[in-house]
Scaffold this active site. Structure first.
Site, mmCIF file in Angstrom:
data_model
loop_
_atom_site.group_PDB
_atom_site.id
_atom_site.type_symbol
_atom_site.label_atom_id
_atom_site.label_comp_id
_atom_site.label_asym_id
_atom_site.label_seq_id
_atom_site.Cartn_x
_atom_site.Cartn_y
_atom_site.Cartn_z
ATOM 1 N N LYS A 217 46.443 51.799 53.624
ATOM 2 C CA LYS A 217 46.315 50.405 53.216
ATOM 3 C C LYS A 217 47.598 49.653 53.559
ATOM 4 O O LYS A 217 48.708 50.114 53.230
ATOM 5 C CB LYS A 217 46.057 50.310 51.713
ATOM 6 N N LYS B 241 28.703 50.241 53.211
ATOM 7 C CA LYS B 241 28.932 50.496 51.789
ATOM 8 C C LYS B 241 27.676 50.071 51.026
ATOM 9 O O LYS B 241 27.171 48.958 51.220
ATOM 10 C CB LYS B 241 30.125 49.699 51.261
#
Length: 328
Positions: free
Chosen positions: A149, A245
């Site tokens: 990230k 997702k």
């Protein structure tokens, strides 16, 4: 036979803070649905996401609004007409899949023609200082796939620090929409030299039209820009990959269609998740087994997961115990 519908919010503390460009999470807040029919209960879980204007209270209201239709026997096909894609539809859709498996005695793997198998999943290094990210990466030594990230502050230093700590792992870079086009272009040589597998959603979804005609040195994957199969005609002009997702598609039903449609267009596929329990992960495993990449480490961040959930052996995720979800 009438069903009984139960929806609730659950809080699952994290073992350590989870940092991305949008903020810090210390607890996983999920919404679960239970559909009780006779002696059988089907379960589903979803994670409301503020990025899409969702909240736990709003998702519960959506579920409660549909409760009379669900009690009367609402099907998965009818559900897609009754609710838009999102967390509420995901929780209900997955509960319906689970209930159908228990009522019929036929597993989701058989019904969906999507067998389960162990998958290699990315483990995540959260956003932090370069030194802290290097330490977090070093703790993952031996992992074969790691997601990093980053934001627009010091991405070079952070990525170089992680690569030094993990010289052999495949690395995914996830800026969570925090970059602009100028930064993406400037970082191309570094991304290539660090052998980055792909960059996930570098630009804000509303600004990704500028990717049309761009020739990146490493693939770019759509996440926040990709929800359902209807998005693909535009996305294939901008991205080489998509992240599926279930909280975005609104459940396994739509996710399976998105997978098939993306493959027909020659696009790469990752299956991802929110920070969640194994009840969110179990349905996604039915797609992850056929995807190019999986990023399903949501339960890995929890202090404690649901009994019988997924287990980890290094970077390999093993399916839940028999009877956890989608099987008798």
């Amino acid at each position: 036979m009438l069903r009984h519908v139960h929806g609730r919010v659950e809080l699952w503390p994290l073992a350590a803070p989870f940092r991305i460009s949008r903020g810090v999470k210390t607890v996983a807040e999920v919404v679960t649905v239970e559909l009780e029919q006779g002696a059988h209960i089907g379960r589903g879980e979803a994670v409301p996401y503020a990025r899409y204007g969702e909240s736990s209270e709003g998702v519960l209201r959506q579920i409660e609004t549909l409760a009379p239709m669900l009690a009367a026997g609402l099907s998965r096909t009818e559900l897609r007409r009754a609710l838009p894609p999102g967390a509420a539809r995901n929780a209900i859709d997955c509960a319906l899949w689970d209930l159908e498996a228990r009522l019929s005695g036929q597993s989701v793997a058989v019904t969906a023609a999507a067998p389960l198998s162990p998958v290699t999943t990315a483990l995540t290094v959260g956003l932090d200082t370069p030194d802290a990210m290097a330490d977090a990466a070093a703790a993952l030594t031996g992992s074969t796939l790691v997601k990093v990230k980053v934001d627009a502050q010091e991405p070079e230093a952070c990525l170089n620090a992680v690569r030094r700590a993990l010289p052999d792992a495949a690395l995914i870079v996830d800026p969570n929409e925090s970059w602009d086009m100028a930064l993406l272009e400037r970082l191309q040589p570094m991304l290539r030299d660090l052998r980055i597998a792909f960059v996930e959603q570098p630009l804000p979804a509303e600004d990704d039209a500028c990717l049309e005609g761009f020739e990146p040195l490493v693939p770019i994957c759509a996440d926040e820009s990709c929800h359902t199969a209807e998005d693909l005609p535009v996305l294939e002009r901008r991205y080489g990959m998509i992240n599926i997702k279930l909280d975005k598609t609104g459940g396994l039903t739509e996710a399976l269609e998105l997978y098939d449609a993306a493959r027909a267009r020659g696009m790469g596929i990752m299956v991802g998740c929110m920070v969640s329990t194994s009840l969110s992960i179990a349905p996604a495993l039915h797609i992850a087994a056929r995807a190019d990449f999986a990023d399903l480490d949501g339960p890995w961040w929890l202090k404690e997961d649901r009994p019988g959930g997924v287990t980890m052996q290094g970077s390999t995720m093993l399916p839940p115990a028999q009877g956890f979800w989608g099987t008798l």
